[in-house]
Design a protein around this motif. Sequence first.
Motif, PDB file in Angstrom:
ATOM      1  N   HIS A  27       0.874  -1.171   0.000  1.00  0.00           N
ATOM      2  CA  HIS A  27       0.000   0.000   0.000  1.00  0.00           C
ATOM      3  C   HIS A  27       0.908   1.217   0.000  1.00  0.00           C
ATOM      4  O   HIS A  27       1.721   1.387   0.916  1.00  0.00           O
ATOM      5  N   SER A  51      -0.486  -3.571 -11.552  1.00  0.00           N
ATOM      6  CA  SER A  51      -1.654  -2.838 -11.078  1.00  0.00           C
ATOM      7  C   SER A  51      -1.243  -1.776 -10.058  1.00  0.00           C
ATOM      8  O   SER A  51      -0.400  -2.023  -9.191  1.00  0.00           O
ATOM      9  N   GLU A  53      -3.597  -0.576  -8.086  1.00  0.00           N
ATOM     10  CA  GLU A  53      -4.797  -0.617  -7.245  1.00  0.00           C
ATOM     11  C   GLU A  53      -4.522  -0.171  -5.811  1.00  0.00           C
ATOM     12  O   GLU A  53      -5.350   0.491  -5.188  1.00  0.00           O
ATOM     13  N   ASN A  54      -3.374  -0.512  -5.266  1.00  0.00           N
ATOM     14  CA  ASN A  54      -3.033  -0.165  -3.883  1.00  0.00           C
ATOM     15  C   ASN A  54      -2.173   1.098  -3.785  1.00  0.00           C
ATOM     16  O   ASN A  54      -1.574   1.353  -2.752  1.00  0.00           O
TER      17      ASN A  54
END
Length: 97
Positions: A27, A51, A53-54
């Motif tokens: 993250h 990705s 995404e985090n």
Amino acid sequence: MTGEGVLLDLACGDGCLTVPCAAEGAHIIAGDISNSMLSLLQERAAHLGISLENVTLCRMNALDIPHECESVDTVVADSVPHLIPIRKRYSPKSAAC
């Protein structure tokens, strides 16, 4: 850094640290003053099929980080020290957290 915790990559540039960490599921708050560098980071991730995404991309000035004290677990500022005037590197504000 993987799993729990939040990494702040200050002056993340083109993502040479952010993108590999994102591939491991970290993250991350990736901050840079340059929108162009943040775009390059996104391009690097897309090219590598990684990705984001985090990952939270954040246009920010390294002298005015828009996050609360103790809101991140690790800070990496690999490309920052030479950009900050010496008198501002060790200000009371920077030591407050």
